[in-house]
Every structure is written in structure tokens, then in C-alpha cells.
Design an enzyme around this catalytic site. Sequence first.
Site, PDB file in Angstrom:
ATOM      1  N   LEU A  78       4.077  40.409  87.312  1.00  0.00           N
ATOM      2  CA  LEU A  78       3.980  39.239  88.185  1.00  0.00           C
ATOM      3  C   LEU A  78       2.767  38.388  87.827  1.00  0.00           C
ATOM      4  CD1 LEU A  78       5.035  40.654  91.663  1.00  0.00           C
ATOM      5  CD2 LEU A  78       5.972  38.605  90.579  1.00  0.00           C
ATOM      6  N   VAL A  86       3.584  36.620  84.459  1.00  0.00           N
ATOM      7  CA  VAL A  86       4.491  35.479  84.561  1.00  0.00           C
ATOM      8  C   VAL A  86       3.826  34.316  85.301  1.00  0.00           C
ATOM      9  CG1 VAL A  86       6.646  34.669  85.614  1.00  0.00           C
ATOM     10  CG2 VAL A  86       6.607  36.831  84.373  1.00  0.00           C
ATOM     11  N   GLU A  87       3.103  34.620  86.353  1.00  0.00           N
ATOM     12  CA  GLU A  87       2.500  33.564  87.160  1.00  0.00           C
ATOM     13  C   GLU A  87       1.414  32.792  86.416  1.00  0.00           C
ATOM     14  OE1 GLU A  87       3.140  32.227  90.002  1.00  0.00           O
ATOM     15  OE2 GLU A  87       4.757  33.540  90.635  1.00  0.00           O
ATOM     16  N   THR A  88       0.482  33.506  85.789  1.00  0.00           N
ATOM     17  CA  THR A  88      -0.696  32.817  85.233  1.00  0.00           C
ATOM     18  C   THR A  88      -1.167  33.375  83.894  1.00  0.00           C
ATOM     19  OG1 THR A  88      -2.223  34.277  86.425  1.00  0.00           O
ATOM     20  CG2 THR A  88      -1.543  32.244  87.542  1.00  0.00           C
ATOM     21  N   TYR A 143      13.559  33.831  87.517  1.00  0.00           N
ATOM     22  CA  TYR A 143      12.187  34.325  87.655  1.00  0.00           C
ATOM     23  C   TYR A 143      12.179  35.830  87.861  1.00  0.00           C
ATOM     24  CZ  TYR A 143       7.598  35.044  89.830  1.00  0.00           C
ATOM     25  OH  TYR A 143       6.346  35.513  90.142  1.00  0.00           O
TER      26      TYR A 143
END
Length: 342
Positions: A133, A136-138, A325
Site C-alpha cells: 500500500l 503504490v500510494e507514494t 488499485y
Amino acid sequence: MLNRVLALSLTLGLLGCTTAGSQVEAQTAQEASQQVPYIKQPEVQQFIDRMVSEHRYDRALLTDKFSNTFKRHQVITKSDNQPEVLVPFHKYRANFIDPVRVKQGVAFAERNKSWLQKAEKDYGVDWPVIVALIGVETAYGKVTGSKDVFTSLTTLSFDYPRRGGYFQSELEAYLLLARNQGWSIGSTKGSYSGALGMVQFMPSNYMKLAVDYDQDGRVDLWGSEADAIGSIANYLRHHGWKYREKAAITARVDNLESVQEMVNKGRAPILSMREWAEKGVWSTTHYNGAKAGLIGLRESDSHVDYWLAYENFFTIMDYNPSRRYAMSVLELANRIEQYEGS
């Protein structure tokens, strides 16, 4: 003669480009000068009144901030063109599933091994999903956003009617968070939609679910990887994550027409495995008998793959309501967990 003509044409073309560029700059400057500060909107003044009456917020401070805040058009454009909605899965996933991001995820996991083990024990959330997570996010905290969150949330609150109510609640949460954390309004940087830190929590989730996991006296979702790990684990547990249970399994669909309306339907499992089998949908691997939903995602321009998705899949969709996602997170988590240095 030909060279002279070409040179003249090129010169005229360059002059045309220069003129066009000047016109665009002039138009942009004119548009900026015509913008009206948000304080002029009656809805904004009502919002300020509510913040003062319900939260005893500093009216002068809010008046000053809204007097110097203007519509950010790019925020609306991006909100209407999100890749999670528009980009096919095989192109979307390519942004996240690559050797570099996998190796970076392995490195993140190795240096945070003790925190990830603690999070598994404290929250019952599988460590590879926590790492994926953040990846993928940052990209593990490398890309947390460079936009002023106050301006983004203000624009979406008062110039994006489709979700204005939601973003007003997030603007309210941001202002309360800024006061509690001692942030200067307008200096907090985040995504175009107002998401914060390496976990990209919206302000309301930052307030409710972010944790000071390293116990240094403050919650820091930008600089503390421990806080990021604990906060994601807390979020997933809050939304019902089931430890060490499958999230999705590959499926074979014998008669697509009979189940077409059930593909990518809703945000929760809908049928038991037995019921799916009666409709000609079969697991291609080991499974449990819990209810599942049917997910179909485009693996190429001409081919769609199918999965039976359990509760954990939809828990990831609580983080971001996109099947593309959720599947990308799960694949990255699997790659990180199975990494052997190749």
C-alpha cells in the site's frame, strides 16, 4: 532561392509561435486577475460561521486564508480524469508492478522488519499488504504530493458540486487537524485531492486512524515509517481485514453472458463458492467456502481475466474504491513477499 523561402517560412513560424505563446500568457494572466477569492462566496462564509460556532475556530484566521485562496482548476481536471477509472488494468498496473518498485519494497520491509512484525501482532494485518500500500500510494514515501492541501480541498469543496459535501467535511477535518498539530494553514503539502503523507490519508482518516506507532509524541505520516506502518495496519483492521486469509483467487468463467451483470458489481462479496459454481464460475486454485465477488480486469487490449474476490479484496477497496488499485496492491504485495533477489 529554396533555402531563402525555407528560412523565411521558419522565421515566420517562429514569430507565430512567439505571438501565440504571448497570447496564451496574456490570457492566463487575465484569467488570474479575474479570479474571485473564495471569501466572496456566500457558501464559504457559511462554512466559516459553522467552523466558528461548532469548533470555536479563529474567524479572523479563516477570513484571511479564504481571502487569499483562489480556484485551482487543475484539481478539478484531475478529479474528473483519474487513472483508476480511465486506464485499462494492464496499463494501470504497469505503473506499480516493476522490478524497481519490488526491490524498493523489499528494502523497505527489511529496514522495518520489527515494526511490520509488531503491526501483524497488534493489528492482525499481513505485512506484505502494508508495504505494498505504501509502495503504490507514494513509492515508499518518495512521492507524497506537492500541492497546498488547503487550496485543493477548498476548490473541491466549493467548485466541485458532484462531491462537494464530502470535500467540505475533509476541509473541516484538515482545519481541525492543522490547529491540533500546529500546522500553518496553506503550508501542508499533499496530493491534488488533499491526501496526506506517505500513506495518503485524507484528513478525516488522519484524525481518526493515524497512530504514533514509534511513540515519539507526535503522529508523523511524512517522516516516520513506523507511524505509516502502524496507521495503515490500524486502517485495515478498522475496515475488517482478516489475517492470513486470501483476498482473491483466479477464476474460470464458462458462460460469461449468464453472469455478465455480476462482474465488478458492488463493494462486497455476493455469492458463496457453491453458488458461483452453479453459475459456471470456478476457482482455478485452492479456495475457502466464504462468499466472493466476481472481478474482471483487462489483461490486454483483447483479453479479460477473472478473479473471485473475498472480503480482504474489498477492504483494500475501502482504501481506494478501484478494483484496478486493489489488484495492483495485491500483486505488488505478492511480488515483495516472494522476492528472491532476481
